[in-house]
Design a protein around this motif. Structure first.
Motif, PDB file in Angstrom:
ATOM      1  N   ALA A  39     -27.701 -90.635 -15.573  1.00 26.25           N
ATOM      2  CA  ALA A  39     -27.610 -89.394 -14.795  1.00 26.25           C
ATOM      3  C   ALA A  39     -28.864 -89.220 -13.927  1.00 26.25           C
ATOM      4  CB  ALA A  39     -27.418 -88.206 -15.719  1.00 26.25           C
ATOM      5  N   MET A  40     -30.044 -89.525 -14.478  1.00 26.21           N
ATOM      6  CA  MET A  40     -31.283 -89.463 -13.697  1.00 26.21           C
ATOM      7  C   MET A  40     -31.188 -90.415 -12.520  1.00 26.21           C
ATOM      8  SD  MET A  40     -34.109 -91.492 -12.915  1.00 26.21           S
ATOM      9  CE  MET A  40     -34.044 -92.738 -14.188  1.00 26.21           C
ATOM     10  N   ASN A  41     -30.731 -91.622 -12.770  1.00 25.56           N
ATOM     11  CA  ASN A  41     -30.640 -92.658 -11.745  1.00 25.56           C
ATOM     12  C   ASN A  41     -29.700 -92.252 -10.618  1.00 25.56           C
ATOM     13  OD1 ASN A  41     -31.739 -95.262 -11.125  1.00 25.56           O
ATOM     14  ND2 ASN A  41     -29.667 -96.077 -11.376  1.00 25.56           N
ATOM     15  N   GLU A  42     -28.628 -91.567 -10.959  1.00 22.62           N
ATOM     16  CA  GLU A  42     -27.662 -91.108  -9.954  1.00 22.62           C
ATOM     17  C   GLU A  42     -28.351 -90.177  -8.947  1.00 22.62           C
ATOM     18  OE1 GLU A  42     -23.720 -88.302  -9.868  1.00 22.62           O
ATOM     19  OE2 GLU A  42     -23.988 -89.627 -11.612  1.00 22.62           O
ATOM     20  N   VAL A  43     -29.131 -89.238  -9.434  1.00 22.03           N
ATOM     21  CA  VAL A  43     -29.850 -88.315  -8.552  1.00 22.03           C
ATOM     22  C   VAL A  43     -30.996 -89.036  -7.846  1.00 22.03           C
ATOM     23  CG1 VAL A  43     -31.270 -86.229  -8.480  1.00 22.03           C
ATOM     24  CG2 VAL A  43     -29.218 -86.302  -9.900  1.00 22.03           C
ATOM     25  N   TYR A  44     -31.741 -89.832  -8.576  1.00 28.41           N
ATOM     26  CA  TYR A  44     -32.876 -90.586  -8.016  1.00 28.41           C
ATOM     27  C   TYR A  44     -32.435 -91.377  -6.793  1.00 28.41           C
ATOM     28  CZ  TYR A  44     -36.716 -94.028  -7.987  1.00 28.41           C
ATOM     29  OH  TYR A  44     -37.773 -94.839  -7.631  1.00 28.41           O
ATOM     30  N   SER A  45     -31.276 -92.004  -6.862  1.00 26.54           N
ATOM     31  CA  SER A  45     -30.798 -92.857  -5.775  1.00 26.54           C
ATOM     32  C   SER A  45     -30.560 -92.079  -4.483  1.00 26.54           C
ATOM     33  CB  SER A  45     -29.523 -93.597  -6.187  1.00 26.54           C
ATOM     34  OG  SER A  45     -28.445 -92.687  -6.306  1.00 26.54           O
ATOM     35  N   THR A  46     -30.391 -90.764  -4.556  1.00 29.33           N
ATOM     36  CA  THR A  46     -30.162 -89.963  -3.344  1.00 29.33           C
ATOM     37  C   THR A  46     -31.460 -89.639  -2.618  1.00 29.33           C
ATOM     38  OG1 THR A  46     -30.270 -87.799  -4.446  1.00 29.33           O
ATOM     39  CG2 THR A  46     -28.113 -88.913  -4.402  1.00 29.33           C
ATOM     40  N   PHE A  47     -32.601 -89.891  -3.226  1.00 25.06           N
ATOM     41  CA  PHE A  47     -33.886 -89.586  -2.608  1.00 25.06           C
ATOM     42  C   PHE A  47     -34.495 -90.784  -1.882  1.00 25.06           C
ATOM     43  CE2 PHE A  47     -33.499 -85.892  -5.190  1.00 25.06           C
ATOM     44  CZ  PHE A  47     -34.339 -84.930  -4.637  1.00 25.06           C
ATOM     45  N   PHE A  48     -33.918 -91.979  -2.066  1.00 25.40           N
ATOM     46  CA  PHE A  48     -34.506 -93.182  -1.498  1.00 25.40           C
ATOM     47  C   PHE A  48     -33.447 -94.025  -0.802  1.00 25.40           C
ATOM     48  CE2 PHE A  48     -37.128 -92.048  -5.172  1.00 25.40           C
ATOM     49  CZ  PHE A  48     -38.377 -91.985  -4.578  1.00 25.40           C
ATOM     50  N   THR A  49     -33.893 -94.818   0.187  1.00 19.56           N
ATOM     51  CA  THR A  49     -33.030 -95.784   0.848  1.00 19.56           C
ATOM     52  C   THR A  49     -33.707 -97.152   0.766  1.00 19.56           C
ATOM     53  OG1 THR A  49     -34.061 -95.317   2.990  1.00 19.56           O
ATOM     54  CG2 THR A  49     -32.066 -94.069   2.444  1.00 19.56           C
ATOM     55  N   ALA A  50     -32.940 -98.193   1.012  1.00 19.24           N
ATOM     56  CA  ALA A  50     -33.473 -99.556   0.973  1.00 19.24           C
ATOM     57  C   ALA A  50     -34.505 -99.738   2.086  1.00 19.24           C
ATOM     58  CB  ALA A  50     -32.341-100.557   1.101  1.00 19.24           C
ATOM     59  N   PRO A  51     -35.547-100.460   1.859  1.00 21.04           N
ATOM     60  CA  PRO A  51     -35.903-101.082   0.592  1.00 21.04           C
ATOM     61  C   PRO A  51     -36.433-100.027  -0.384  1.00 21.04           C
ATOM     62  CG  PRO A  51     -37.638-101.477   2.185  1.00 21.04           C
ATOM     63  CD  PRO A  51     -36.548-100.731   2.904  1.00 21.04           C
ATOM     64  N   PHE A  52     -35.903-100.062  -1.588  1.00 25.14           N
ATOM     65  CA  PHE A  52     -36.260 -99.070  -2.600  1.00 25.14           C
ATOM     66  C   PHE A  52     -37.655 -99.349  -3.153  1.00 25.14           C
ATOM     67  CE2 PHE A  52     -31.621 -99.421  -2.685  1.00 25.14           C
ATOM     68  CZ  PHE A  52     -31.299 -98.098  -2.398  1.00 25.14           C
ATOM     69  N   PRO A  53     -38.346 -98.301  -3.585  1.00 22.35           N
ATOM     70  CA  PRO A  53     -39.661 -98.527  -4.195  1.00 22.35           C
ATOM     71  C   PRO A  53     -39.530 -99.262  -5.526  1.00 22.35           C
ATOM     72  CG  PRO A  53     -39.069 -96.174  -4.283  1.00 22.35           C
ATOM     73  CD  PRO A  53     -37.984 -96.878  -3.537  1.00 22.35           C
ATOM     74  N   ALA A  54     -40.591 -99.937  -5.912  1.00 16.99           N
ATOM     75  CA  ALA A  54     -40.647-100.493  -7.261  1.00 16.99           C
ATOM     76  C   ALA A  54     -40.598 -99.315  -8.228  1.00 16.99           C
ATOM     77  CB  ALA A  54     -41.935-101.290  -7.444  1.00 16.99           C
ATOM     78  N   ARG A  55     -40.081 -99.549  -9.446  1.00 20.45           N
ATOM     79  CA  ARG A  55     -39.965 -98.434 -10.384  1.00 20.45           C
ATOM     80  C   ARG A  55     -40.061 -98.918 -11.814  1.00 20.45           C
ATOM     81  NH1 ARG A  55     -34.422 -95.200 -10.868  1.00 20.45           N
ATOM     82  NH2 ARG A  55     -33.882 -96.997 -12.133  1.00 20.45           N
ATOM     83  N   SER A  56     -40.679 -98.088 -12.629  1.00 18.40           N
ATOM     84  CA  SER A  56     -40.627 -98.227 -14.080  1.00 18.40           C
ATOM     85  C   SER A  56     -39.965 -96.965 -14.601  1.00 18.40           C
ATOM     86  CB  SER A  56     -42.031 -98.329 -14.683  1.00 18.40           C
ATOM     87  OG  SER A  56     -42.719 -99.440 -14.175  1.00 18.40           O
ATOM     88  N   ALA A  57     -39.172 -97.112 -15.636  1.00 18.03           N
ATOM     89  CA  ALA A  57     -38.570 -95.955 -16.292  1.00 18.03           C
ATOM     90  C   ALA A  57     -38.760 -96.157 -17.788  1.00 18.03           C
ATOM     91  CB  ALA A  57     -37.091 -95.823 -15.951  1.00 18.03           C
ATOM     92  N   VAL A  58     -39.410 -95.200 -18.407  1.00 18.32           N
ATOM     93  CA  VAL A  58     -39.719 -95.331 -19.825  1.00 18.32           C
ATOM     94  C   VAL A  58     -39.331 -94.061 -20.573  1.00 18.32           C
ATOM     95  CG1 VAL A  58     -41.585 -96.981 -19.456  1.00 18.32           C
ATOM     96  CG2 VAL A  58     -42.095 -94.561 -19.482  1.00 18.32           C
ATOM     97  N   ALA A  59     -38.942 -94.250 -21.814  1.00 19.57           N
ATOM     98  CA  ALA A  59     -38.687 -93.110 -22.701  1.00 19.57           C
ATOM     99  C   ALA A  59     -39.940 -92.897 -23.523  1.00 19.57           C
ATOM    100  CB  ALA A  59     -37.502 -93.395 -23.607  1.00 19.57           C
ATOM    101  N   ILE A  60     -40.343 -91.654 -23.629  1.00 15.22           N
ATOM    102  CA  ILE A  60     -41.521 -91.331 -24.415  1.00 15.22           C
ATOM    103  C   ILE A  60     -41.178 -90.218 -25.400  1.00 15.22           C
ATOM    104  CG2 ILE A  60     -43.092 -92.076 -22.605  1.00 15.22           C
ATOM    105  CD1 ILE A  60     -43.591 -89.164 -21.993  1.00 15.22           C
ATOM    106  N   LYS A  61     -42.009 -90.074 -26.387  1.00 12.69           N
ATOM    107  CA  LYS A  61     -41.720 -89.126 -27.456  1.00 12.69           C
ATOM    108  C   LYS A  61     -41.687 -87.682 -26.965  1.00 12.69           C
ATOM    109  CE  LYS A  61     -43.144 -87.705 -32.033  1.00 12.69           C
ATOM    110  NZ  LYS A  61     -44.045 -87.896 -33.137  1.00 12.69           N
ATOM    111  N   THR A  62     -42.723 -87.263 -26.229  1.00 14.71           N
ATOM    112  CA  THR A  62     -42.804 -85.876 -25.783  1.00 14.71           C
ATOM    113  C   THR A  62     -43.477 -85.808 -24.418  1.00 14.71           C
ATOM    114  OG1 THR A  62     -43.095 -85.186 -28.084  1.00 14.71           O
ATOM    115  CG2 THR A  62     -43.582 -83.551 -26.407  1.00 14.71           C
TER     116      THR A  62
END
Length: 127
Positions: free
Chosen positions: A87-110
């Motif tokens: 769901a995050m990725n779906e919205v994220y994709s509307t803010f950027f166009t190709a070439p897309f920025p490099a990205r890290s996505a991590v889950a954290i405790k808090t």
């Protein structure tokens, strides 16, 4: 180092700047929580609305620095629950166009204030 600040995004909630830039063309935007700067509260809704608010805050800070989302080189997305990734990725994709920025996505405790998402970036400032 120069601090970048705008009232169009939430104020820093600790000893940090919304963004900084140095002598070069890079801007470093601190992690943006999904706080609506008009209310000081989290945006209403689920992870999509929260992600949209975090990215909108980031875009407003970049605008204050004289750049925009098309100049973002790298983002880091912090999620309280990796189940929110699609769901995050779906919205994220509307803010950027190709070439897309490099990205890290991590889950954290808090996350601060028990947020569900936070996004930071590194961008360039155009000539």
């Amino acid at each position: 180092m120069k601090a970048i600040s705008t009232t169009s995004a939430p104020a820093a909630i600790g000893p940090y700047s919304q963004a900084t830039t140095g002598t070069g063309k890079l801007i470093f935007v601190s992690g943006q929580l999904p706080i609506d700067p008009a209310t000081g509260d989290f945006a209403q809704g689920g992870i999509k609305e929260l992600t949209r608010q975090s990215l909108t805050n980031m875009a407003r800070i970049l605008e204050q620095a004289g750049t925009d989302m098309s100049h973002v080189l790298k983002t880091t997305v912090f999620l309280a629950d990796m189940a929110d990734f699609a769901a995050m990725n779906e919205v994220y994709s509307t803010f950027f166009t190709a070439p897309f920025p490099a990205r890290s996505a991590v889950a954290i405790k808090t996350l601060p204030k028990n947020a569900r998402v936070e996004v930071e970036c590194i961008a360039t400032i155009p000539d």
